[in-house]
Design a protein around this motif. Sequence first.
Motif, short mmCIF file in Angstrom:
data_model
loop_
_atom_site.label_atom_id
_atom_site.label_comp_id
_atom_site.label_asym_id
_atom_site.label_seq_id
_atom_site.Cartn_x
_atom_site.Cartn_y
_atom_site.Cartn_z
N ARG A 1 11.70 9.60 -47.57
CA ARG A 1 12.33 10.62 -46.56
C ARG A 1 12.05 9.73 -45.05
NH1 ARG A 1 9.17 15.17 -45.27
NH2 ARG A 1 7.61 14.26 -45.88
N PHE A 2 10.94 9.23 -44.83
CA PHE A 2 10.99 8.39 -43.67
C PHE A 2 11.64 7.41 -43.36
CE2 PHE A 2 8.86 4.86 -41.24
CZ PHE A 2 8.90 5.44 -39.96
N THR A 3 11.73 6.50 -44.33
CA THR A 3 12.88 5.47 -44.10
C THR A 3 14.21 5.95 -44.01
OG1 THR A 3 13.01 5.02 -46.67
CG2 THR A 3 11.78 3.82 -45.47
N GLY A 4 14.69 7.10 -44.75
CA GLY A 4 16.06 7.61 -44.46
C GLY A 4 16.20 8.11 -42.98
N TRP A 5 15.25 8.60 -42.69
CA TRP A 5 15.14 9.32 -41.19
C TRP A 5 15.30 8.32 -40.05
CZ3 TRP A 5 11.63 9.31 -37.25
CH2 TRP A 5 11.66 10.27 -36.31
N ALA B 1 7.63 7.20 -33.97
CA ALA B 1 6.22 7.42 -34.56
C ALA B 1 5.93 8.73 -34.05
CB ALA B 1 5.38 6.25 -34.13
N VAL B 2 5.90 9.20 -32.68
CA VAL B 2 5.51 10.36 -32.26
C VAL B 2 6.43 11.50 -32.92
CG1 VAL B 2 5.30 11.63 -30.21
CG2 VAL B 2 4.62 9.44 -30.23
N LEU B 3 7.61 11.40 -33.03
CA LEU B 3 8.43 12.45 -33.52
C LEU B 3 8.18 12.49 -34.73
CD1 LEU B 3 11.88 11.87 -31.58
CD2 LEU B 3 10.13 13.79 -31.29
N TRP B 4 8.08 11.71 -35.72
CA TRP B 4 7.76 11.75 -37.15
C TRP B 4 6.74 12.23 -37.53
CZ3 TRP B 4 10.59 12.10 -41.21
CH2 TRP B 4 9.79 11.98 -42.66
N PHE B 5 5.56 11.71 -36.95
CA PHE B 5 4.13 12.25 -37.32
C PHE B 5 3.74 13.58 -36.64
CE2 PHE B 5 3.82 7.52 -38.22
CZ PHE B 5 3.54 7.78 -39.76
N GLY B 6 4.43 13.81 -35.41
CA GLY B 6 4.38 15.10 -34.92
C GLY B 6 5.00 16.22 -35.29
N PHE B 7 6.41 15.77 -35.49
CA PHE B 7 7.03 17.11 -35.92
C PHE B 7 7.96 17.06 -37.19
CE2 PHE B 7 6.76 16.48 -31.39
CZ PHE B 7 6.33 17.64 -30.94
N GLU B 8 8.74 15.91 -37.16
CA GLU B 8 9.68 15.62 -38.48
C GLU B 8 9.36 15.66 -39.73
OE1 GLU B 8 13.80 15.66 -37.25
OE2 GLU B 8 12.04 16.96 -36.67
N ASN B 9 7.95 15.00 -39.72
CA ASN B 9 7.43 14.79 -41.19
C ASN B 9 7.39 16.07 -41.96
OD1 ASN B 9 6.10 13.67 -43.48
ND2 ASN B 9 4.05 13.61 -42.46
N ARG B 10 7.14 17.26 -41.30
CA ARG B 10 6.77 18.80 -41.74
C ARG B 10 8.17 19.32 -41.96
NH1 ARG B 10 2.53 18.18 -38.01
NH2 ARG B 10 3.70 19.39 -36.44
N ARG B 11 9.11 18.91 -40.91
CA ARG B 11 10.19 19.90 -41.12
C ARG B 11 11.39 18.86 -41.87
NH1 ARG B 11 15.07 19.78 -38.93
NH2 ARG B 11 15.11 17.63 -38.39
N PHE B 12 11.63 17.86 -41.79
CA PHE B 12 12.86 17.28 -42.39
C PHE B 12 12.50 17.00 -43.95
CE2 PHE B 12 15.12 13.07 -43.29
CZ PHE B 12 16.37 13.60 -43.56
N GLN B 13 13.37 17.63 -44.62
CA GLN B 13 13.28 17.45 -46.32
C GLN B 13 14.13 16.24 -46.78
OE1 GLN B 13 11.04 19.55 -47.85
NE2 GLN B 13 10.84 19.92 -45.68
N GLY B 14 15.00 15.60 -46.16
CA GLY B 14 15.79 14.62 -46.76
C GLY B 14 16.87 15.10 -47.69
N PRO B 15 17.71 14.06 -48.09
CA PRO B 15 18.69 14.35 -49.17
C PRO B 15 18.19 14.90 -50.46
CG PRO B 15 18.49 11.97 -49.10
CD PRO B 15 17.65 12.71 -47.84
N PRO B 16 19.14 15.73 -51.03
CA PRO B 16 18.57 16.25 -52.49
C PRO B 16 18.44 15.28 -53.42
CG PRO B 16 20.81 16.68 -52.23
CD PRO B 16 20.17 16.04 -50.70
N ILE B 17 17.29 15.39 -54.33
CA ILE B 17 16.88 14.53 -55.11
C ILE B 17 16.45 15.06 -56.31
CG2 ILE B 17 16.47 12.50 -53.84
CD1 ILE B 17 13.49 13.19 -53.99
#
Length: 520
Positions: free
Chosen positions: A107-111, A481-497
């Motif tokens: 998810r992170f590398t995609g985001w 880094a701030v956005l991913w670890f602060g917010f997006e890591n919990r919110r963004f689910q990534g593409p369907p797998i």
Amino acid sequence: MSSQDYSDVDKKEDLKVLHGMGYAQELSRSMSRFSNFAISFSIICILSGGINSFAQATSSIGGAGAGIGWIVGCCVSGFFALAMAQIASAFPTAGGLYHWASILGNRFTGWLTAWLNLLGLITVLGAINIGTAFFFVGTFGGAFGITGTPGEIVGFVAFITVLQALFNHFGIKLTAMLTDASGFLILGATAVLIVACLVFAPAIDITRLWTFTNYSGDAGGGVFPQTDSMTYLFLLCLLLPVYTITGYDASAHTSEETLKAAHSVPRAIVSSVLWSSLIGWAMLCAIVLAIPDLAAGAKQGWSVFFSTMDAILPGWLKQLLYLAILISQFLCGLATVTSASRMLFAFSRDGGMPVGSASLAKVSPTWRTPVNAIWTAAILEIIYVFLAQFISIGGTNIYTIVVNSTLVFLFLSFTIPIVLGMLAFGTEKWPTPGPWNLGAGLFKLFCVLSVIGMAIIFYIAIQPPNDKVLYITLAFIVLTAVLWFGFENRRFQGPPIGDQIAKRQAAIKVAEQAVGETGH
């Protein structure tokens, strides 16, 4: 591959691949293989980057910047194109790089790739349209009383961007028709320019093309700071080909609108880079040979192309060429709006944008285009150009900063999925290649060469007078880094797998029915 050759079996295969990745056929699949090639060829547009940044060759090492430097820089872009083509054949989606980085990584590398690519596409659109604006000022501006003030540049960019967005709004068939025409216009205008330069050149000294001369500092119109290192200047001259030969990810971004995408897209990526490189080399060599006095030409700095044309061409031919070049540059921006909007649409349908994803992922049932994503990309670019024109950073040439920031963001977004693809090829994440296949050995070789190319690009992109690009890049890394670890890591689910893909099949049917897709 034309619509006449597109069988029901081909259509079912395209749908099967897209559904297998968890997506509906909402966009109109009507682009031929040539149209997919033409959209990348139009974005590369040697008549845009090759001309607007021509001084980066002449004001660094002189004629060898075109004769030798162009070839080396195009090889670097070619490594990226070959590696990306291999991945595009296996995963032909509108998300392109973002989707590849998600599937082959996480998810992170995609985001991260999505944001790098989006910022790169918005800034490259800004760079293209700023270049078009300055080209217009230098050619036809006087007739309209336009002198190139920051306000005039922003106004001109806003005007042409709105036109580009309008053309995109009204369907991919219209856009494809215009970019197809753009491909022929680029070929025709370039051929005329080459012949004109050679015919009207006061004298032709072929040795210019491999002669290295130090034109840094005042000798090159201040394009690059004074230095005694020819190796350093040779690296700087690579900015011209590397900046020009980019944007070929557009073929990947229009995958869901292309017939037999797994076959057509990789061929389009590679062929657009190959033909642009070859024709661009012939064009730049002809311009270098046509400069009456190379030392005097280099001293003109960014005006070297215009001063050469003024010196050698009859007025009527010059104006005709300028008009063809201007139209080509406009259509280059048009194709870039297409690319940026498809990336924004694809990222949004997976909930990638922190706000407004649902709206940005909507497709017009009438036009089968992501209209909200198209206009959002256009507005973001206009805002970006406004800031670039009115906020000076230490007196540095803002246009060059735009160009070099674009280089870093775009090529980083290319590099991440390429590295992940190299590591994942043949594993559970990527067990079988697509129909366009280089083989494991060649693919991994081009991946390694791409990484080396990225290191070179990053080094040359942050050199003075563009050292501010380093701080822009570092600020971006800290912010992500701030956005991913602060917010997006919990919110963004990534593409369907995995199981998510199977669960989405019912939603896919509904989405396709909503836009009138009958191929399900």
